[in-house]
Design a protein around this motif. Structure first.
Motif, mmCIF file in Angstrom:
data_model
loop_
_atom_site.group_PDB
_atom_site.id
_atom_site.type_symbol
_atom_site.label_atom_id
_atom_site.label_comp_id
_atom_site.label_asym_id
_atom_site.label_seq_id
_atom_site.Cartn_x
_atom_site.Cartn_y
_atom_site.Cartn_z
ATOM 1 N N GLY A 24 0.807 -1.199 0.185
ATOM 2 C CA GLY A 24 -0.003 0.118 0.163
ATOM 3 C C GLY A 24 0.920 1.213 -0.118
ATOM 4 O O GLY A 24 2.042 1.166 -0.181
ATOM 5 N N ARG A 25 0.248 2.578 0.256
ATOM 6 C CA ARG A 25 0.816 3.434 0.388
ATOM 7 C C ARG A 25 2.025 3.710 1.507
ATOM 8 O O ARG A 25 3.010 4.394 1.379
ATOM 9 N N LYS A 26 1.588 3.115 2.667
ATOM 10 C CA LYS A 26 2.583 2.748 3.804
ATOM 11 C C LYS A 26 3.387 1.626 3.362
ATOM 12 O O LYS A 26 2.881 0.651 3.404
ATOM 13 N N THR A 27 4.837 2.012 3.168
ATOM 14 C CA THR A 27 5.494 1.083 2.550
ATOM 15 C C THR A 27 6.224 0.069 3.621
ATOM 16 O O THR A 27 7.133 -0.671 3.526
ATOM 17 N N ASP A 28 5.589 0.041 4.960
ATOM 18 C CA ASP A 28 6.062 -0.708 6.000
ATOM 19 C C ASP A 28 5.239 -1.916 5.999
ATOM 20 O O ASP A 28 5.519 -2.610 7.201
ATOM 21 N N ARG A 29 4.378 -2.200 5.271
ATOM 22 C CA ARG A 29 3.345 -3.401 5.387
ATOM 23 C C ARG A 29 3.130 -3.860 3.969
ATOM 24 O O ARG A 29 2.994 -3.169 2.850
ATOM 25 N N ILE A 30 2.999 -4.901 4.129
ATOM 26 C CA ILE A 30 2.655 -5.797 2.700
ATOM 27 C C ILE A 30 1.832 -6.976 2.891
ATOM 28 O O ILE A 30 1.557 -7.512 4.074
ATOM 29 N N LYS A 31 1.005 -7.442 1.695
ATOM 30 C CA LYS A 31 0.064 -8.582 1.956
ATOM 31 C C LYS A 31 0.525 -9.441 0.984
ATOM 32 O O LYS A 31 0.838 -9.217 -0.147
ATOM 33 N N GLY A 32 0.146 -10.619 1.172
ATOM 34 C CA GLY A 32 0.363 -11.860 0.196
ATOM 35 C C GLY A 32 -0.697 -12.645 0.072
ATOM 36 O O GLY A 32 -1.764 -12.857 1.029
ATOM 37 N N LEU A 33 -0.849 -13.418 -0.955
ATOM 38 C CA LEU A 33 -1.773 -14.129 -1.475
ATOM 39 C C LEU A 33 -1.434 -15.449 -2.117
ATOM 40 O O LEU A 33 -0.589 -15.343 -3.097
ATOM 41 N N VAL A 34 -1.664 -16.528 -1.549
ATOM 42 C CA VAL A 34 -1.321 -18.036 -1.998
ATOM 43 C C VAL A 34 -2.515 -18.830 -2.061
ATOM 44 O O VAL A 34 -3.410 -18.735 -1.286
ATOM 45 N N TRP A 35 -2.626 -19.538 -3.330
ATOM 46 C CA TRP A 35 -3.838 -20.576 -3.162
ATOM 47 C C TRP A 35 -3.080 -21.974 -2.955
ATOM 48 O O TRP A 35 -2.108 -22.277 -3.196
ATOM 49 N N GLU A 36 -3.858 -22.491 -2.074
ATOM 50 C CA GLU A 36 -3.551 -23.928 -1.455
ATOM 51 C C GLU A 36 -4.322 -24.881 -1.950
ATOM 52 O O GLU A 36 -4.483 -25.955 -1.125
ATOM 53 N N LYS A 37 -4.881 -24.888 -2.950
ATOM 54 C CA LYS A 37 -5.765 -26.330 -3.357
ATOM 55 C C LYS A 37 -7.028 -26.195 -2.760
ATOM 56 O O LYS A 37 -7.926 -26.750 -3.361
ATOM 57 N N ASP A 38 -7.153 -25.825 -1.690
ATOM 58 C CA ASP A 38 -8.419 -25.965 -0.898
ATOM 59 C C ASP A 38 -8.995 -24.588 -0.340
ATOM 60 O O ASP A 38 -9.929 -24.297 0.240
ATOM 61 N N GLY A 39 -8.087 -23.290 -0.960
ATOM 62 C CA GLY A 39 -8.695 -22.049 -0.477
ATOM 63 C C GLY A 39 -7.283 -21.231 -0.447
ATOM 64 O O GLY A 39 -6.407 -21.629 -0.624
ATOM 65 N N PHE A 40 -7.523 -20.010 -0.342
ATOM 66 C CA PHE A 40 -6.644 -18.767 -0.187
ATOM 67 C C PHE A 40 -5.866 -18.651 1.119
ATOM 68 O O PHE A 40 -6.662 -18.757 2.286
ATOM 69 N N LEU A 41 -4.810 -18.488 1.158
ATOM 70 C CA LEU A 41 -3.865 -18.100 2.363
ATOM 71 C C LEU A 41 -3.599 -16.525 2.404
ATOM 72 O O LEU A 41 -2.954 -16.284 1.297
ATOM 73 N N LEU A 42 -3.960 -15.805 3.004
ATOM 74 C CA LEU A 42 -3.919 -14.434 3.125
ATOM 75 C C LEU A 42 -2.517 -14.009 4.127
ATOM 76 O O LEU A 42 -2.901 -14.345 5.419
ATOM 77 N N LEU A 43 -1.448 -13.460 3.773
ATOM 78 C CA LEU A 43 -0.350 -13.244 4.634
ATOM 79 C C LEU A 43 -0.355 -11.698 4.782
ATOM 80 O O LEU A 43 -0.647 -10.964 4.090
ATOM 81 N N TYR A 44 0.257 -11.381 5.856
ATOM 82 C CA TYR A 44 0.275 -9.728 6.321
ATOM 83 C C TYR A 44 1.521 -9.657 7.085
ATOM 84 O O TYR A 44 1.695 -10.200 7.962
ATOM 85 N N LYS A 45 2.605 -8.742 6.586
ATOM 86 C CA LYS A 45 3.844 -8.617 7.166
ATOM 87 C C LYS A 45 3.743 -7.099 7.570
ATOM 88 O O LYS A 45 3.597 -6.146 6.483
ATOM 89 N N ARG A 46 4.038 -6.476 8.776
ATOM 90 C CA ARG A 46 4.287 -5.011 8.874
ATOM 91 C C ARG A 46 5.720 -5.031 9.589
ATOM 92 O O ARG A 46 5.956 -5.792 10.579
#
Length: 119
Positions: free
Chosen positions: A50-72
């Protein structure tokens, strides 16, 4: 987990600004719109910033659903490419650089030398 991407076959960053209030469905639609590819590929990590570059989100498909990752980051910022509507593949080295707060495209690097040109 996000400091080591060896468990992922491919890592992509979605350049530009992404509204990190977005959930899984919105992020998946951004992947489809900007890449023209399906986000339902196991072992593929898509990263958003996002605009605040101290955090990111990740998205991964795991065959049975998505995994949403967040790092700050508690200190520092990610060096995120801002050219809009671009998706870039990251090498494992570039991913490590990004997670360490470095740029993925250093202005100076050590060039490889072939043995016949050394002596």
């Amino acid at each position: 987990m996000l400091n080591d991407a060896t468990c992922f076959q491919n890592v992509y960053i979605v350049c530009g600004y992404t509204d990190l209030r977005s959930g899984i469905d919105k992020l998946a639609s951004i992947i489809e719109r900007q890449t023209g590819k399906s986000p339902f590929v196991p072992g593929t990590l898509y990263l958003f910033c996002g605009r605040k570059t101290d955090r990111i989100k990740g998205l991964v498909w795991e065959k049975d659903g998505f995994l949403l990752l967040y790092k700050r980051l508690e200190q520092g910022k990610f060096q995120w490419p801002r050219s809009a509507s671009e998706v870039q593949v990251l090498t494992p080295q570039q991913f490590r650089w990004l997670m360490e707060g470095l740029t993925i495209a250093p202005s100076r690097t050590v060039r490889e030398v072939s043995p016949e040109h050394v002596a």
